[in-house]
Design a protein around this motif. Sequence first.
Motif, PDB file in Angstrom:
ATOM      1  N   TRP A 149      34.991  33.686  46.444  1.00  0.00           N
ATOM      2  CA  TRP A 149      36.436  33.457  46.573  1.00  0.00           C
ATOM      3  C   TRP A 149      37.132  33.568  45.220  1.00  0.00           C
ATOM      4  O   TRP A 149      38.235  34.115  45.115  1.00  0.00           O
ATOM      5  CB  TRP A 149      36.703  32.090  47.188  1.00  0.00           C
ATOM      6  CG  TRP A 149      36.493  32.003  48.664  1.00  0.00           C
ATOM      7  CD1 TRP A 149      35.603  31.206  49.332  1.00  0.00           C
ATOM      8  CD2 TRP A 149      37.194  32.727  49.685  1.00  0.00           C
ATOM      9  NE1 TRP A 149      35.693  31.395  50.689  1.00  0.00           N
ATOM     10  CE2 TRP A 149      36.665  32.325  50.936  1.00  0.00           C
ATOM     11  CE3 TRP A 149      38.208  33.698  49.658  1.00  0.00           C
ATOM     12  CZ2 TRP A 149      37.130  32.848  52.144  1.00  0.00           C
ATOM     13  CZ3 TRP A 149      38.671  34.216  50.872  1.00  0.00           C
ATOM     14  CH2 TRP A 149      38.134  33.790  52.092  1.00  0.00           C
TER      15      TRP A 149
ATOM     16  N   SER B  93      41.065  28.341  43.163  1.00  0.00           N
ATOM     17  CA  SER B  93      40.273  28.966  44.220  1.00  0.00           C
ATOM     18  C   SER B  93      39.560  27.907  45.061  1.00  0.00           C
ATOM     19  O   SER B  93      39.518  28.007  46.292  1.00  0.00           O
ATOM     20  CB  SER B  93      39.253  29.932  43.608  1.00  0.00           C
ATOM     21  OG  SER B  93      38.465  30.524  44.613  1.00  0.00           O
TER      22      SER B  93
ATOM     23  N   SER C  64      40.576  27.955  48.823  1.00  0.00           N
ATOM     24  CA  SER C  64      39.452  28.477  49.601  1.00  0.00           C
ATOM     25  C   SER C  64      38.221  27.614  49.362  1.00  0.00           C
ATOM     26  O   SER C  64      37.213  28.079  48.809  1.00  0.00           O
ATOM     27  CB  SER C  64      39.161  29.931  49.196  1.00  0.00           C
ATOM     28  OG  SER C  64      40.305  30.733  49.314  1.00  0.00           O
TER      29      SER C  64
ATOM     30  N   PRO D  39      33.966  34.225  52.770  1.00  0.00           N
ATOM     31  CA  PRO D  39      34.695  35.472  53.002  1.00  0.00           C
ATOM     32  C   PRO D  39      33.995  36.296  54.072  1.00  0.00           C
ATOM     33  O   PRO D  39      32.784  36.202  54.253  1.00  0.00           O
ATOM     34  CB  PRO D  39      34.628  36.175  51.638  1.00  0.00           C
ATOM     35  CG  PRO D  39      34.300  35.107  50.653  1.00  0.00           C
ATOM     36  CD  PRO D  39      33.469  34.118  51.392  1.00  0.00           C
TER      37      PRO D  39
END
Length: 361
Positions: free
Chosen positions: A220, A245, A249, A349
């Motif tokens: 991420w 980040s 995420s 992801p």
Amino acid sequence: MNRTELKLTLRLIPFLDSVEDVEDGLVRVRDRRWLAWHPDVVTALFRTDRALRHPPSRTLSPLLGTRSVLWLDGREHAAYRRTLAPLLRPARHRAVVEEIVERAVGDLPETPVSLSSWTRGLTLRIIGRVVFGVDDDVLLTAFSRWLDRRLGSRVRTLAHRCLTPGATRSDPRLDALLLHRARTAEPPALAAFLPADDLRDQVVSLLFAGHETTASATAWTLHWTSRTPGLAERPDLLDAVIAESLRLSPPATLAGNRMSAAGMVITPSIYLAHRRAATYENPHVFDPGRPPPPPGAFLPFGGGVRLCPGRDLALLEIRLIVATLLRHRRVEVTSPIGPPRSRGAAMVPPPSLTVVATCRR
């Protein structure tokens, strides 16, 4: 299982998105179980954590085992953390991490690669060296395949969780190889200090927790860096970029169950705490320049007595991987970002997220 709990189980991230605007930061999942993300509630939970029980995850406990340090409580939990703490000190492993990262970046082809797969393989190799003291790619590949068969897709995760619940999902042949490698490690990082009956669960827990979330956080961070113009050229902002980040995420969406003496279960949601509009201005915008958040609002590594013991080692790995890759390569995302995937309770992801890392000439 009621409708709310079914949504939480079947479509974790869409469900979390659907309750994001609940102002009091509390949602009842079922009778006597709540999801919480209000910073005051999270702070109170972590402050009183020693007095609470920590029921195991129905997804992960069949994999990691009932004797994993993640589920132990009280003095036993504290004793295991004291045993594991020296093994996870970042200063002890910095040279090893640098060596493995430099080699991995040097071997990275200048063709599209799956970002998640690359970071997962790299962080597994690092924690394998930490736990076993040597590289054993054959063993780590077998371990990775075992995990993928159970957590590699939503269907596999649900089948693993819902079919014959409570049954072990261990692989006796893999367990035997892991135990042999742990017992022959030099120096004996674990086998000399842990009871023989608990060694398997702690080894598997360390390998799993020591690479899955770190790999996701690294992927991420690289994703956000590559998509923000000029950020790759600002190494002075690396820590701020990593923190933002981790906020937007977070690799773990939930921070574990807490149970009171009366049987009430509260699960802090990292994902929702990090996206609370009353706490963060424009919470969906990636902004490394944000001011420090208030207590209970930023918890990518959990908190209380369950604060991740490998937090500092994970942060070292993320910094070194990102800094080394950006120093030697130009990183370009070559595919549109799709919705994030659930891998157990982690947020990763999508496999379609590919990057090209070309050498700096």
